[in-house]
Enzyme design. Structure first.
Site, short mmCIF file in Angstrom:
data_model
loop_
_atom_site.label_atom_id
_atom_site.label_comp_id
_atom_site.label_asym_id
_atom_site.label_seq_id
_atom_site.Cartn_x
_atom_site.Cartn_y
_atom_site.Cartn_z
N ARG A 63 0.83 -1.21 0.00
CA ARG A 63 0.00 0.00 0.00
C ARG A 63 0.86 1.26 0.00
NH1 ARG A 63 -4.31 -0.69 4.56
NH2 ARG A 63 -4.98 1.34 3.79
N ASN A 96 -8.27 8.21 6.08
CA ASN A 96 -7.31 7.67 5.12
C ASN A 96 -5.89 7.88 5.61
OD1 ASN A 96 -9.59 7.22 3.69
ND2 ASN A 96 -9.28 8.87 2.21
N ILE A 97 -5.03 6.95 5.22
CA ILE A 97 -3.64 7.01 5.66
C ILE A 97 -2.72 7.27 4.48
CG2 ILE A 97 -4.11 5.48 7.63
CD1 ILE A 97 -2.82 3.17 6.05
N HIS A 113 -6.70 7.73 11.68
CA HIS A 113 -6.22 6.35 11.70
C HIS A 113 -4.73 6.25 11.41
CE1 HIS A 113 -10.61 4.83 10.90
NE2 HIS A 113 -10.42 5.22 12.14
N CYS A 148 14.68 -0.23 21.61
CA CYS A 148 14.53 -1.48 22.38
C CYS A 148 15.85 -2.26 22.38
CB CYS A 148 13.39 -2.33 21.81
SG CYS A 148 11.75 -1.74 22.27
N GLY A 194 -17.35 9.75 1.03
CA GLY A 194 -16.72 8.47 0.67
C GLY A 194 -16.36 7.59 1.84
C1 BJW Z 1 -17.16 6.48 -2.99
C2 BJW Z 1 -16.41 6.40 -4.14
C3 BJW Z 1 -16.26 7.59 -4.84
C4 BJW Z 1 -16.42 4.44 -3.34
N1 BJW Z 1 -16.81 8.70 -4.36
N2 BJW Z 1 -17.71 7.59 -2.55
C5 BJW Z 1 -19.31 1.34 18.42
C6 BJW Z 1 -20.17 0.42 17.87
C7 BJW Z 1 -19.68 -0.77 17.31
C8 BJW Z 1 -18.32 -1.05 17.29
C9 BJW Z 1 -17.45 -0.13 17.84
C10 BJW Z 1 -17.95 1.03 18.40
N3 BJW Z 1 -16.89 1.75 18.87
C11 BJW Z 1 -15.75 1.07 18.59
C12 BJW Z 1 -16.07 -0.10 17.98
C13 BJW Z 1 -15.09 -1.12 17.51
C14 BJW Z 1 -14.47 -0.81 16.17
C15 BJW Z 1 -15.55 -0.70 15.11
O1 BJW Z 1 -15.89 0.36 14.64
N4 BJW Z 1 -16.11 -1.81 14.71
C16 BJW Z 1 -17.17 -1.83 13.69
C17 BJW Z 1 -16.58 -2.20 12.33
C18 BJW Z 1 -18.22 -2.79 14.12
N5 BJW Z 1 -13.67 0.40 16.23
C19 BJW Z 1 -12.42 0.39 16.71
O2 BJW Z 1 -11.91 -0.64 17.14
C20 BJW Z 1 -11.68 1.71 16.72
N6 BJW Z 1 -11.10 1.91 18.01
C21 BJW Z 1 -11.81 2.30 19.06
O3 BJW Z 1 -12.97 2.64 18.96
O4 BJW Z 1 -11.10 2.32 20.25
C22 BJW Z 1 -11.85 2.32 21.46
C23 BJW Z 1 -12.41 0.93 21.64
C24 BJW Z 1 -11.58 -0.17 21.54
C25 BJW Z 1 -12.10 -1.45 21.71
C26 BJW Z 1 -13.47 -1.63 21.93
C27 BJW Z 1 -14.31 -0.51 22.02
C28 BJW Z 1 -13.76 0.78 21.87
C29 BJW Z 1 -10.53 1.67 15.74
C30 BJW Z 1 -10.98 1.59 14.32
C31 BJW Z 1 -9.75 1.52 13.42
C32 BJW Z 1 -10.10 1.27 11.95
N7 BJW Z 1 -8.90 1.01 11.26
C33 BJW Z 1 -8.93 0.82 9.80
C34 BJW Z 1 -7.50 0.47 9.34
C35 BJW Z 1 -6.61 1.72 9.41
C36 BJW Z 1 -5.31 1.53 8.74
C37 BJW Z 1 -5.47 1.15 7.30
O5 BJW Z 1 -5.90 1.95 6.47
O6 BJW Z 1 -5.11 0.00 6.99
O7 BJW Z 1 -9.34 2.04 9.16
S1 BJW Z 1 -10.15 -0.35 9.26
C38 BJW Z 1 -10.61 0.54 7.81
O8 BJW Z 1 -11.97 1.02 7.91
C39 BJW Z 1 -9.72 1.78 7.79
C40 BJW Z 1 -10.66 2.83 7.28
O9 BJW Z 1 -10.18 4.11 7.60
C41 BJW Z 1 -11.95 2.47 7.99
C42 BJW Z 1 -13.17 3.05 7.36
O10 BJW Z 1 -13.30 2.63 6.04
P1 BJW Z 1 -14.05 3.57 4.99
O11 BJW Z 1 -13.29 4.79 4.75
O12 BJW Z 1 -15.45 3.74 5.42
O13 BJW Z 1 -13.91 2.66 3.66
P2 BJW Z 1 -14.95 1.63 3.02
O14 BJW Z 1 -14.23 0.89 1.95
O15 BJW Z 1 -15.63 0.84 4.04
O16 BJW Z 1 -16.06 2.57 2.38
C43 BJW Z 1 -15.80 3.39 1.25
C44 BJW Z 1 -17.09 4.14 0.93
O17 BJW Z 1 -16.83 5.01 -0.16
C45 BJW Z 1 -18.26 3.23 0.49
O18 BJW Z 1 -19.45 3.71 1.11
C46 BJW Z 1 -18.33 3.42 -1.03
O19 BJW Z 1 -19.65 3.31 -1.52
C47 BJW Z 1 -17.83 4.84 -1.16
N8 BJW Z 1 -17.18 5.15 -2.43
N9 BJW Z 1 -15.99 5.06 -4.30
C48 BJW Z 1 -17.54 8.63 -3.19
N10 BJW Z 1 -15.57 7.60 -5.99
#
Ligand code: BJW
Length: 249
Positions: A63, A96-97, A113, A148, A194
């Site tokens: 990536r 985004n990263i 993130h 470390c 997005g």
């Molecule tokens: C377009 C397009 C175009 C396409 N134009 N649009 C509350 C409720 C339930 C669960 C939780 C909660 N609070 C916390 C949680 C747990 C968890 C979580 O959310 N789980 C759910 C999935 C159920 N969250 C965490 O663990 C977070 N930490 C936290 O809350 O700490 C406290 C805690 C810890 C433990 C327990 C409880 C609390 C951390 C979340 C970290 C996410 N990390 C990632 C990886 C980052 C590094 C990397 O990039 O590799 O982040 S996962 C991945 O998802 C990445 C993204 O930033 C993130 C979001 O993704 P995104 O941007 O939404 O992408 P897509 O692909 O899903 O969607 C793209 C969209 O664009 C789509 O809708 C398309 O239609 C659209 N699209 N082309 C416009 N041209």
């Protein structure tokens, strides 16, 4: 539908993977998205890293390479232009990263993130540092923490990103909260672009913004999980929608 911006408007923008899709950066949850070939628990959790750091480094190294090869698209540029016009009344929070907002010219960016181009130690609290190298099997092996090693223990370096189950940097989240507090004193607009609206805490920002009185806008190619939380939905690719979205006065 146009989003009117005047001298009293504060704009908080949240972006997700969709904003970089038209640059050629894969999203996560779409068909052919990253999670299709790489199970989340293997590459985006601390447990996955502990089980197979080589696999995780290979994923992030690919990536890193891909993100360097691509360029910002008109959506990134439109958001940079908005900041150029609004200055401190605009804040961009990105999940985004890939660094594309910064390369488009945005300066007021909060990377929720983390960054693809920073590395930190998985063991000690040495601060994250810039790193453009590719690591992992076939790319120089697994990188070790020098701090470390100097202390006589082994520490593996890891990407400075936030995986599932990990806390987000509280300083960065406080910056977002503080902006909302200031925005609430004038006309406050929250714009999500997005992002799927399934990953927290990012997915909850729209409700927080509403609690501060924001008018809430969603730009996406499809209605998202949390579509109902937004006052306005503009459907379409962000690279086409954003350059036409703002009406300046
Ligand atoms: C377009 C397009 C175009 C396409 N134009 N649009 C509350 C409720 C339930 C669960 C939780 C909660 N609070 C916390 C949680 C747990 C968890 C979580 O959310 N789980 C759910 C999935 C159920 N969250 C965490 O663990 C977070 N930490 C936290 O809350 O700490 C406290 C805690 C810890 C433990 C327990 C409880 C609390 C951390 C979340 C970290 C996410 N990390 C990632 C990886 C980052 C590094 C990397 O990039 O590799 O982040 S996962 C991945 O998802 C990445 C993204 O930033 C993130 C979001 O993704 P995104 O941007 O939404 O992408 P897509 O692909 O899903 O969607 C793209 C969209 O664009 C789509 O809708 C398309 O239609 C659209 N699209 N082309 C416009 N041209």
């Amino acid at each position: 539908m146009r989003l009117a911006v005047d001298g009293d408007t504060h704009l908080l923008v949240l972006t997700g993977a969709g904003v970089s899709a038209e640059s050629g950066v894969p999203t996560f949850r779409d068909a052919k998205g990253l999670w299709e070939q790489h199970p989340i628990e293997q590459v985006a959790t601390p447990q996955g890293f502990a089980a197979d750091p080589g696999l995780v480094w290979r994923f992030y190294s690919q990536r890193r390479r891909r993100a360097r090869e691509v360029s910002p698209n008109p959506g990134h540029l439109a958001l940079a232009e908005a900041e150029g016009r609004m200055g401190e009344r605009c804040l961009l929070v990105t999940q985004n990263i890939d660094g594309l907002h910064q390369r488009a010219g945005s300066r007021r960016v909060v990377e929720m993130h983390g960054s693809l181009f920073e590395t930190r130690c998985a063991r000690c609290d040495r601060p994250a540092f810039p790193d453009l190298e590719e690591h992992g099997p076939g790319a120089g092996g697994l990188p070790q923490c020098e701090a470390c090693a100097a202390a006589g223990r082994e520490g593996l370096l890891r990407p400075a990103v936030v995986w599932f189950g990990e806390m987000l940097d509280p300083t960065r989240m406080r910056q977002v909260e503080a902006f909302m507090g200031r925005a609430a004193t004038g006309r406050f607009v929250f714009l999500a672009v997005g992002t799927s609206g399934v990953v927290y805490p990012a997915a909850g920002l729209v409700l927080e913004a509403r609690a501060y009185g924001a008018d809430t806008w969603l730009v996406n190619v499809e209605p998202t999980e949390n579509r109902g939380a937004f006052h306005h939905f503009v459907q379409g690719p962000s690279g086409r929608v954003l350059p036409e979205l703002f009406e300046w006065s």
